[in-house]
Scaffold this motif. Structure first.
Motif, PDB file in Angstrom:
ATOM      1  N   ASP A  76       0.979  -1.202   0.108  1.00 15.12           N
ATOM      2  CA  ASP A  76       0.049   0.093  -0.050  1.00 15.12           C
ATOM      3  C   ASP A  76       0.907   1.377  -0.018  1.00 15.12           C
ATOM      4  N   PHE A  77       0.120   2.432  -0.180  1.00 13.87           N
ATOM      5  CA  PHE A  77       0.935   3.748  -0.327  1.00 13.87           C
ATOM      6  C   PHE A  77       0.580   4.355   1.070  1.00 13.87           C
ATOM      7  N   MET A  78       1.144   5.216   1.529  1.00 16.16           N
ATOM      8  CA  MET A  78       0.610   6.361   2.279  1.00 16.16           C
ATOM      9  C   MET A  78       1.405   7.749   1.906  1.00 16.16           C
ATOM     10  N   THR A  79       0.839   8.783   2.392  1.00 15.38           N
ATOM     11  CA  THR A  79       1.477  10.327   2.187  1.00 15.38           C
ATOM     12  C   THR A  79       1.557  10.873   3.256  1.00 15.38           C
ATOM     13  N   ASP A  80       2.816  11.796   3.186  1.00 10.93           N
ATOM     14  CA  ASP A  80       2.944  12.488   4.327  1.00 10.93           C
ATOM     15  C   ASP A  80       3.471  13.745   3.807  1.00 10.93           C
ATOM     16  N   ARG A  87       5.423  17.312  -0.142  1.00 11.05           N
ATOM     17  CA  ARG A  87       4.816  15.954   0.140  1.00 11.05           C
ATOM     18  C   ARG A  87       5.733  14.932  -0.282  1.00 11.05           C
ATOM     19  N   ARG A  89       5.929  10.286  -0.476  1.00 11.95           N
ATOM     20  CA  ARG A  89       5.033   8.951  -0.331  1.00 11.95           C
ATOM     21  C   ARG A  89       5.836   7.824   0.071  1.00 11.95           C
ATOM     22  N   GLU A 171      -3.663  -2.144   6.302  1.00 11.05           N
ATOM     23  CA  GLU A 171      -4.323  -0.999   6.790  1.00 11.05           C
ATOM     24  C   GLU A 171      -4.301  -0.722   8.265  1.00 11.05           C
ATOM     25  N   ASN A 174      -0.801   0.776   8.808  1.00  8.27           N
ATOM     26  CA  ASN A 174      -0.728   1.961   8.486  1.00  8.27           C
ATOM     27  C   ASN A 174      -1.297   2.840   9.498  1.00  8.27           C
ATOM     28  N   ARG A 178       1.064   5.854  11.169  1.00  7.40           N
ATOM     29  CA  ARG A 178       0.582   7.313  11.117  1.00  7.40           C
ATOM     30  C   ARG A 178       0.374   7.629  12.666  1.00  7.40           C
ATOM     31  N   LEU A 182       4.438   9.049  11.982  1.00  4.54           N
ATOM     32  CA  LEU A 182       4.309  10.089  11.315  1.00  4.54           C
ATOM     33  C   LEU A 182       3.799  11.405  11.913  1.00  4.54           C
TER      34      LEU A 182
END
Length: 239
Positions: A76-80, A87, A89, A171, A174, A178, A182
């Motif tokens: 999966d991908f996440m973004t911060d 930004r 990834r 998930e 993640n 987070r 993050l």
């Protein structure tokens, strides 16, 4: 003729009315393209939509829990964002059996070719999984990943659009990433982000107990799996 036209359309799903008309005439039907077009429209055949061919993809079959390490990975991908607002990834790859986070790749852009580079590194270290669970993002749905999976003999299991719970293992991971990392840090540079997130990944794998694994760490659970397999394999070989 309408019955035969529909049968031909079901057999050659990507044929338009002209090519279907050619098939009819080769079978002996006396018909021009105007009449074929009229029947083609009456039968609703012009509404057929193209379905994307996937050599390795599985979209609907339900998955049972994996029984051994390296059997199934989840991606999966996440973004911060950095402290200056830029930004970046994160590409996450998780072993669904041991819950080990195999990699967190970080950059401002992670196209499909970069995903393949990450997977190739993991395969060199651990061997290829049987299945990779992914969503329908452009990096995963493109031909690059599909070709890699076909060449490696890996099946891609695409979750249903808008159903992240079908990729529940990653998930859940993640959410922890987070909440515990993050949201808890400011990252000044990409190097800073890689260092901090990499340290958190190491702690997650080696120090943090996991409730679903009986309160042992993912790496401890993986070692237990190896020891158990080594104990059982000699017994299975005895006649």
């Amino acid at each position: 003729m309408r019955t035969r036209l529909r049968a031909l359309a079901e057999r050659w799903v990507r044929y338009g009315y002209r090519r279907l008309g050619d098939r009819l005439r080769r079978e002996g039907w006396r018909v021009n393209h105007k009449r074929v077009y009229r029947l083609y429209r009456l039968e609703g055949l012009g509404l057929r939509r193209k379905s994307r061919k996937r050599a390795a993809g599985l979209r609907v079959a339900p998955l049972v829990p994996p029984r051994r390490a390296n059997e199934r990975w989840a991606m999966d991908f996440m973004t911060d964002a950095l402290s200056d607002g830029r930004r970046f990834r994160l590409l996450i790859v998780l072993d669904e059996r041991t819950r080990e986070c195999l990699v967190i790749e970080i950059d401002t852009s992670l196209p499909g070719a970069r995903v393949i580079d990450v997977l190739e590194r993991l395969v060199a270290e651990r061997g290829a999984p049987e299945v990779v669970v992914i969503d329908n993002g452009p990096e995963f749905a493109g031909r690059v990943l599909d070709q890699w999976a076909y060449q490696r003999g890996v099946k891609l299991h695409f979750i249903a659009p808008g159903k992240p719970t079908q990729n529940a293992y990653v998930e859940s991971f993640n959410g922890k990433l987070r909440d515990e990392c993050l949201n808890a840090h400011w990252f000044r540079t990409l190097a800073d982000a890689r260092l901090t997130i990499g340290a958190w990944r190491q702690e997650y794998n080696q120090v943090r107990p996991h409730s679903a694994l009986g309160q042992v760490t993912p790496e401890e659970f993986a070692r237990q799996e190896v020891m158990l397999r080594e104990l059982l394999e000699p017994q299975a070989a005895v006649p």
